[in-house]
Each structure stands twice: as structure tokens, then as C-alpha cells.
Write a protein that holds these residues in place. Sequence first.
Motif, PDB file in Angstrom:
ATOM      1  N   LEU A 116      -6.067 -39.094 -18.801  1.00  0.00           N
ATOM      2  CA  LEU A 116      -5.046 -38.449 -19.614  1.00  0.00           C
ATOM      3  C   LEU A 116      -4.510 -39.411 -20.669  1.00  0.00           C
ATOM      4  O   LEU A 116      -4.294 -39.020 -21.825  1.00  0.00           O
ATOM      5  CB  LEU A 116      -3.907 -37.946 -18.725  1.00  0.00           C
ATOM      6  CG  LEU A 116      -2.800 -37.159 -19.427  1.00  0.00           C
ATOM      7  CD1 LEU A 116      -3.373 -35.957 -20.169  1.00  0.00           C
ATOM      8  CD2 LEU A 116      -1.748 -36.698 -18.416  1.00  0.00           C
ATOM      9  N   ALA A 117      -4.312 -40.667 -20.298  1.00  0.00           N
ATOM     10  CA  ALA A 117      -3.815 -41.655 -21.257  1.00  0.00           C
ATOM     11  C   ALA A 117      -4.781 -41.796 -22.429  1.00  0.00           C
ATOM     12  O   ALA A 117      -4.359 -41.895 -23.590  1.00  0.00           O
ATOM     13  CB  ALA A 117      -3.618 -43.001 -20.567  1.00  0.00           C
ATOM     14  N   ASP A 118      -6.067 -41.787 -22.143  1.00  0.00           N
ATOM     15  CA  ASP A 118      -7.068 -41.959 -23.195  1.00  0.00           C
ATOM     16  C   ASP A 118      -7.012 -40.827 -24.214  1.00  0.00           C
ATOM     17  O   ASP A 118      -6.988 -41.063 -25.428  1.00  0.00           O
ATOM     18  CB  ASP A 118      -8.463 -42.039 -22.568  1.00  0.00           C
ATOM     19  CG  ASP A 118      -9.552 -42.217 -23.619  1.00  0.00           C
ATOM     20  OD1 ASP A 118      -9.517 -43.226 -24.347  1.00  0.00           O
ATOM     21  OD2 ASP A 118     -10.430 -41.338 -23.722  1.00  0.00           O
ATOM     22  N   VAL A 119      -6.969 -39.583 -23.739  1.00  0.00           N
ATOM     23  CA  VAL A 119      -6.977 -38.457 -24.674  1.00  0.00           C
ATOM     24  C   VAL A 119      -5.641 -38.349 -25.407  1.00  0.00           C
ATOM     25  O   VAL A 119      -5.598 -37.983 -26.592  1.00  0.00           O
ATOM     26  CB  VAL A 119      -7.338 -37.137 -23.945  1.00  0.00           C
ATOM     27  CG1 VAL A 119      -6.213 -36.653 -23.045  1.00  0.00           C
ATOM     28  CG2 VAL A 119      -7.709 -36.049 -24.948  1.00  0.00           C
ATOM     29  N   CYS A 120      -4.539 -38.703 -24.744  1.00  0.00           N
ATOM     30  CA  CYS A 120      -3.235 -38.698 -25.421  1.00  0.00           C
ATOM     31  C   CYS A 120      -3.195 -39.763 -26.510  1.00  0.00           C
ATOM     32  O   CYS A 120      -2.666 -39.527 -27.611  1.00  0.00           O
ATOM     33  CB  CYS A 120      -2.113 -38.933 -24.412  1.00  0.00           C
ATOM     34  SG  CYS A 120      -1.819 -37.542 -23.292  1.00  0.00           S
ATOM     35  N   GLN A 129      -5.756 -40.892 -28.152  1.00  0.00           N
ATOM     36  CA  GLN A 129      -6.603 -40.407 -29.250  1.00  0.00           C
ATOM     37  C   GLN A 129      -5.837 -39.414 -30.124  1.00  0.00           C
ATOM     38  O   GLN A 129      -5.928 -39.450 -31.356  1.00  0.00           O
ATOM     39  CB  GLN A 129      -7.858 -39.739 -28.691  1.00  0.00           C
ATOM     40  CG  GLN A 129      -8.866 -40.674 -28.054  1.00  0.00           C
ATOM     41  CD  GLN A 129     -10.084 -39.906 -27.575  1.00  0.00           C
ATOM     42  OE1 GLN A 129     -10.734 -39.193 -28.346  1.00  0.00           O
ATOM     43  NE2 GLN A 129     -10.393 -40.025 -26.296  1.00  0.00           N
ATOM     44  N   TRP A 130      -5.094 -38.526 -29.472  1.00  0.00           N
ATOM     45  CA  TRP A 130      -4.319 -37.526 -30.211  1.00  0.00           C
ATOM     46  C   TRP A 130      -3.270 -38.188 -31.099  1.00  0.00           C
ATOM     47  O   TRP A 130      -3.156 -37.877 -32.288  1.00  0.00           O
ATOM     48  CB  TRP A 130      -3.656 -36.562 -29.230  1.00  0.00           C
ATOM     49  CG  TRP A 130      -2.521 -35.777 -29.808  1.00  0.00           C
ATOM     50  CD1 TRP A 130      -1.191 -35.944 -29.554  1.00  0.00           C
ATOM     51  CD2 TRP A 130      -2.603 -34.707 -30.758  1.00  0.00           C
ATOM     52  NE1 TRP A 130      -0.438 -35.051 -30.276  1.00  0.00           N
ATOM     53  CE2 TRP A 130      -1.285 -34.274 -31.027  1.00  0.00           C
ATOM     54  CE3 TRP A 130      -3.658 -34.074 -31.402  1.00  0.00           C
ATOM     55  CZ2 TRP A 130      -0.993 -33.244 -31.909  1.00  0.00           C
ATOM     56  CZ3 TRP A 130      -3.369 -33.037 -32.292  1.00  0.00           C
ATOM     57  CH2 TRP A 130      -2.060 -32.632 -32.533  1.00  0.00           C
ATOM     58  N   LEU A 131      -2.522 -39.112 -30.545  1.00  0.00           N
ATOM     59  CA  LEU A 131      -1.460 -39.757 -31.309  1.00  0.00           C
ATOM     60  C   LEU A 131      -2.030 -40.620 -32.433  1.00  0.00           C
ATOM     61  O   LEU A 131      -1.443 -40.701 -33.524  1.00  0.00           O
ATOM     62  CB  LEU A 131      -0.587 -40.592 -30.373  1.00  0.00           C
ATOM     63  CG  LEU A 131       0.234 -39.769 -29.358  1.00  0.00           C
ATOM     64  CD1 LEU A 131       0.917 -40.671 -28.350  1.00  0.00           C
ATOM     65  CD2 LEU A 131       1.256 -38.887 -30.072  1.00  0.00           C
ATOM     66  N   ALA A 132      -3.173 -41.247 -32.183  1.00  0.00           N
ATOM     67  CA  ALA A 132      -3.801 -42.079 -33.212  1.00  0.00           C
ATOM     68  C   ALA A 132      -4.320 -41.238 -34.373  1.00  0.00           C
ATOM     69  O   ALA A 132      -4.461 -41.738 -35.498  1.00  0.00           O
ATOM     70  CB  ALA A 132      -4.941 -42.895 -32.605  1.00  0.00           C
TER      71      ALA A 132
END
Length: 281
Positions: free
Chosen positions: A15-19, A21-24
Motif C-alpha cells: 500500500l505504501a508503494d502505490v500511495c 506513486q500516486w503522490l509523486a
Amino acid sequence: MSDYHKFRPLLTAELADVCDQWLAAQPLKAEFEQRLWQRLRLEWNYNSNHIEGNTLTYGETLLLLIHGRTRGEHLLREYEEMRGHDVAIEYLRSLAKEERMIGEGDIRDLNRIVLKEGFWRIAETVDGNPTRRWIEPGEYKTAPNHVITATGELFHFATSEETPAKMAEFCHWLTEQIEQPQQELMQLLAEIHHRFIAIHPFDDGNGRVVRLLLNYVLLRLELLPLIIQTSRRRSYLDAIAMADSGDLQPLAQFLEQSLLWSMQLGVRAAGELVELEELQR
């Protein structure tokens, strides 16, 4: 500034990885962001209402909310519920941008917007006798409410007398949990869901309101709303039952899978126009 950094160390790796990516990927191109939110609104409105028995299809929901047209033979109330829930989403998005935390009045407003207007509903007493109850949007329940479990047992929620104090306590607890996180994000969302449903403060609309509250937390973190798909309704209800028995983990895991779907859609939307309707619907 978003409170995401407070929760980041407590997220699971996936979940941290995809979040991240979204914020970046922020900010998205305007047309990509608009299309993403159209899709999320449609999914959120359709699924949250369908879980509660609304019979509009996804295509009919799209026609109603995007094009302002109706199709099919449904109760007028079902169209109004869908429109009301769509307004509630926009209201929630505005609340999430405010510095102050959500309060009891806001939660009652969400219920009022979702239900739109009062109505009579067929119900039954604790003794199993048929009755009729007036549902007043935005007002806490004035009579006991309960649900019949899969085993046929009655599960009682907080009494009407307890509800105001319990809701005040719930809002105070929620503020503390967001401002000073003490647990993993999905565990917190599962506990929010469980605590609110255990109170069941309204005569109707509790499920839709609690799902709005979960997404209030996520939107404050500048993440995307989780969508509980109606196709997974049975698994959702099973996870709620497990939470009622004292085990929040199945509900937390279920909610995480629902959030991952939205976040992955968001990451994809950073580079393309997402479709409004999947071919398999």
C-alpha cells in the motif's frame, strides 16, 4: 500539509508503494484528474447504494449522474438516493480540505444529504411484529434498532438514549486518531467502521455514511477513496461480522484490498484517460 507522513511508516509495503506513486504523480493533467474523479464518483455512488439495495445498474447510474437522464423502471426514491449520495461525496470532499476536523453536525448533514427527505419505512419491533417507522434524515434514532444475523439472532446496536453521548465520544476519538496516529491506517479504518456501525446512530443510511467517513480520512491524507464493490458484498458482511465478534483484521484486510484498487486506478490515471465504464459490466 497532508497528514500522510504520520501514517506512512504504519502502511503495509504494497500500500505504501502505490500511495507513494500516486503522490509523486501530482499534479495530474486537468483532463486526466477530471476523468478519474468521474469514474470514482460513479463507482462510489453505484456500489455504496447498490450494497444497500438500490437497483439502478452502473450504466443507469452513469446516465443519471453524467448525462442527467434516466432509464429503466425504478422507484423515484432510488434516483433521488443516487443524486443525494453524489452531492454527499462533493460535500465530503470539501470537508476533507478544511483545517478543522469533522464533527457531529457534519455527520448528521451527510445523513441528511444522502437520504434527502423523510419517508415511511416498513419495520418490525424487537418482538418481531410488523410496524411502520418515519425516517427523518439527519436526526439520531429515537427508537431501538437491530439487525438479524445470519444465524437468526438479533444483534442490538446502541440505544437511542445512548446515541448522542456515544457519537460525541466517537467524534472525539476520531479526531485524536487522525491527529496522533497510534495504529496502522487500515486497522484504524476498520475500527472507525466497527465503532460507528455498533452505534448505528440513524434510522437509515448508516452504511453509506460510515463508508463516507472512511473516505473522509483518506481524502484528508490526499489519497483516493476506497470503493467497496457490490460484487464483494458477501465478503464485506462476513468481515463486519468478524469485527462484531472482536476480530478487526479481516475487515482491515478487506478495506486494504478495496483501497488498493482505487490507488492503482489513480496511478494509471496519471498517464491516461481512464474509462468510465468497464466492458464486462
